[in-house]
Design a protein around this motif. Sequence first.
Motif, short mmCIF file in Angstrom:
data_model
loop_
_atom_site.label_atom_id
_atom_site.label_comp_id
_atom_site.label_asym_id
_atom_site.label_seq_id
_atom_site.Cartn_x
_atom_site.Cartn_y
_atom_site.Cartn_z
N TYR A 1 8.67 1.14 -2.50
CA TYR A 1 7.19 0.98 -2.96
C TYR A 1 7.27 0.97 -4.60
O TYR A 1 6.64 0.15 -4.95
N ASP A 2 7.79 1.97 -5.26
CA ASP A 2 8.02 1.92 -6.66
C ASP A 2 8.82 0.65 -7.30
O ASP A 2 8.50 0.55 -8.59
N SER A 3 9.39 -0.19 -6.46
CA SER A 3 9.99 -1.29 -7.14
C SER A 3 9.46 -2.54 -6.98
O SER A 3 9.93 -3.51 -7.48
N VAL A 4 8.48 -2.46 -6.15
CA VAL A 4 7.66 -3.72 -5.91
C VAL A 4 6.33 -3.72 -6.89
O VAL A 4 5.49 -3.07 -6.89
N VAL B 1 0.73 -6.51 5.52
CA VAL B 1 0.33 -5.28 4.80
C VAL B 1 1.81 -4.70 5.02
O VAL B 1 2.38 -4.26 6.02
N ILE B 2 2.30 -4.16 3.74
CA ILE B 2 3.50 -3.29 3.69
C ILE B 2 3.11 -1.95 3.15
O ILE B 2 2.65 -2.24 1.96
N ALA B 3 3.25 -1.05 3.77
CA ALA B 3 2.94 0.35 3.20
C ALA B 3 3.69 1.44 3.52
O ALA B 3 4.62 1.36 4.22
N LYS B 4 3.50 2.58 2.82
CA LYS B 4 4.32 3.80 3.32
C LYS B 4 3.78 4.28 4.71
O LYS B 4 4.63 4.64 5.31
N GLY C 1 0.86 -1.31 0.05
CA GLY C 1 0.20 0.01 -0.04
C GLY C 1 0.68 1.26 -0.08
O GLY C 1 2.05 1.30 0.39
N GLY C 2 0.21 2.32 -0.38
CA GLY C 2 0.83 3.62 -0.54
C GLY C 2 0.87 4.51 1.17
O GLY C 2 0.66 3.98 1.95
N GLU C 3 0.61 5.67 0.77
CA GLU C 3 0.27 6.39 1.69
C GLU C 3 -1.10 6.34 2.59
O GLU C 3 -1.93 6.10 1.95
N ASN C 4 -1.04 6.29 3.97
CA ASN C 4 -2.05 6.13 4.60
C ASN C 4 -2.89 5.15 4.47
O ASN C 4 -4.31 5.48 4.20
N LEU D 1 5.84 -1.30 7.74
CA LEU D 1 6.14 0.12 6.98
C LEU D 1 7.34 -0.01 6.35
O LEU D 1 8.48 -0.38 6.69
N PHE D 2 7.42 0.49 4.89
CA PHE D 2 8.59 0.51 4.09
C PHE D 2 9.62 1.55 4.97
O PHE D 2 9.18 2.56 5.30
#
Length: 131
Positions: A62-65, A33-36, A8-11, A55-56
């Motif tokens: 994030y952009d590499s997965v 869950v792995i997120a920003k 996941g991204g932000e928030n 969290l990353f």
Amino acid sequence: MGESVIIGGENYGQGSSREHAAINPMYLGVKCVIAKSIARIHKGNLVNHGVIPMLFENPAVYDSVDLGDVLEFRRLTEQLPERRVTVHNATKHFDFDVLLDLTENELEVVLAGGQLRFLKKQLAEAEGARP
């Protein structure tokens, strides 16, 4: 099924304060869950359902997965108490670190597999301690 990870991204989970947002991934076998970043209430619901919120460490990873990448968690249970886990992207052959922003209690709940299993374990231990 049973081997999924949500990226996941932000928030991540914002507006998902209802338990159903964490129940569905649990039933689908999502392990973490792995997120920003993860919305606070949603993080609590994930923990309660035994889904590990991560969290990353470096949000740029994030952009590499990508969808379909195979992620490996070696020695996961050994790394969890350190609140840092190394994840291996077996598809693209690189490692990255994720962080766990968890209290001691939340960590115990996650390690037990969720709040219900944690409470069941506590009750069993209390019963065993009685004379």
